[in-house]
Design a protein around this motif. Structure first.
Motif, short mmCIF file in Angstrom:
data_model
loop_
_atom_site.label_atom_id
_atom_site.label_comp_id
_atom_site.label_asym_id
_atom_site.label_seq_id
_atom_site.Cartn_x
_atom_site.Cartn_y
_atom_site.Cartn_z
N LEU A 12 2.77 -5.02 -4.14
CA LEU A 12 1.41 -4.26 -3.38
C LEU A 12 0.04 -4.98 -4.08
N VAL A 42 8.71 -0.10 -0.42
CA VAL A 42 7.40 0.53 0.48
C VAL A 42 7.27 -1.22 0.29
N ALA A 70 3.47 -2.47 1.98
CA ALA A 70 1.97 -2.70 0.97
C ALA A 70 1.15 -3.44 2.24
N ARG A 109 -3.86 -4.69 2.43
CA ARG A 109 -4.66 -4.33 2.66
C ARG A 109 -6.07 -5.48 3.81
N GLU A 157 -3.09 0.36 3.32
CA GLU A 157 -2.18 0.68 3.97
C GLU A 157 -0.86 0.14 3.34
N VAL A 158 -0.31 1.87 2.58
CA VAL A 158 1.11 1.77 2.11
C VAL A 158 1.96 2.47 2.84
N HIS A 168 3.19 7.52 5.85
CA HIS A 168 2.28 6.30 5.57
C HIS A 168 1.24 7.16 5.66
N THR A 207 -3.29 5.62 4.81
CA THR A 207 -4.18 4.70 4.54
C THR A 207 -5.10 5.04 3.85
#
Length: 356
Positions: free
Chosen positions: A140, A166, A168, A170, A176-177, A234, A236
């Protein structure tokens, strides 16, 4: 910001075995066959000192360092040696049965590995590298001081591979992940998850929010997998304003904790069929604003589904844990997963995003 991945033994053992297997296979195979002959001789010489079951160690090493052809040679040698020891009456029926079963298991292992195209210890090392790549892909990004995100992913029965993962991304104030649950569990699902994770990692941030899950759906359909579907959530967030949107594709509904009122809201937009099912797929979308102290919790169905229990009951139980763990203190994804105490026969994953 923290993240954890499915646990597994470190890969140094595989790397050592791979180093042994890099040399010429005939040399390695002959060495192991000679070792088996020497050990069988020791059993014949002093059966009270050397157990015939010690040949299992030779088979075990051979199973990891030898390729298919030389593995068969080693197994054949062990079978002949076992017959010789039986004729010499230095082994009992139990030891013979154990050695025969071990030879059968090694051959079965070799056939399956050959079918998958994995060659000896380097093939096992490849799986270790795949696992490590899956873990690396779930890292992350760092968020501003007023935001916190962490994730916890655990595989079924503590296997090295998980079908949950996961991704992710940025980009300035935009974060967003994506939490994905690939159909199946264990190693088979983990390999598909790795492939899908790589594709989604390339799409995330490169496509607008509205186009991301439809593009993921098209990619999944193009793979033609036997178990070719996956669910996804999803999320954001605008890290400046706290405005967020969630798109759902057949995934359990995320939960939002409103710190001001203590209320937990379940985000369950209409529509949103799973990825890889139909060509024309439109995710269900819902949005809102996260105020200071609010949190969003994404999770996979392994936390809320159990034999003999309704999914709604599982979600209610999860919400109770979120209220206890996240509302009372800055609870982590690890604490949420531990509080739910879900069964270990399915992959489980939790993502918690909080605005401090």
């Amino acid at each position: 910001m923290t993240t954890s991945r499915p646990g597994a033994p470190t890969g140094w053992v595989w790397r050592v075995l791979a180093g042994w297997a890099v040399g010429p296979q005939p040399l390695v195979g002959i060495a192991l066959c000679l070792l088996a002959v020497v050990y069988a001789g020791a059993v014949h010489w002093r059966p009270e000192w050397f157990a015939a079951s010690g040949l299992l160690l030779v088979l075990l090493v051979g199973a990891f360092v030898l390729r298919w052809r030389w593995l068969l040679v080693l197994v054949s040698f062990v079978v002949l040696l076992t017959v010789g020891l039986a004729v010499a009456a230095v082994v009992n029926a139990g030891e013979i049965a154990v050695l025969v079963l071990a030879c059968g298991a090694v051959v079965t292992f070799g056939v399956e590995r050959e079918r998958l195209g994995l060659q000896g210890a380097p093939g096992a090392l490849m799986l270790v590298d795949l696992r490590d790549r899956l873990a690396a892909g779930g890292r992350l990004p760092d968020l501003p001081a007023m935001w916190q995100v962490d994730a916890e992913v655990r595989s079924a029965h503590a296997a090295a591979f998980s079908g949950d993962f996961v991704v992710a991304h940025r980009d300035g104030p935009s974060f967003e992940v994506v939490l994905v649950d690939v159909s199946g569990k264990g190693q088979a699902a983990g390999v598909r998850a790795l492939q899908l994770q790589g594709a989604l990692g390339g799409l995330l941030g490169a496509l607008p929010f509205e186009r991301f899950l439809p593009a993921a759906n098209r990619y999944l359909l193009s793979q033609g997998w036997d178990e070719g579907f996956a669910t996804a959530a999803h999320l954001t967030i605008d890290l400046t304003t706290g405005a967020f949107r969630v798109a759902i594709a057949g995934h359990p509904p995320p939960a939002v904790l409103h710190a001001g009122s203590g209320r937990i809201e379940v985000l369950d937009p209409p529509g949103g069929i799973a990825l890889g099912v139909v060509d024309d797929m439109s995710p269900g979308v819902v949005g809102g604003v996260l105020l200071p102290g609010d949190a969003v919790v994404l999770y996979t169905d392994g936390l809320v589904e159990a034999p003999g229990r309704d999914v709604d009951q599982g979600i209610d139980r999860l919400l109770g844990v979120v209220e206890t763990v996240v509302a009372a203190r800055p609870g982590s994804a690890h604490e949420v997963l531990a509080g739910v105490r879900a069964a270990e026969d399915d992959d489980r994953a939790v993502v918690v995003v909080r605005r401090r």
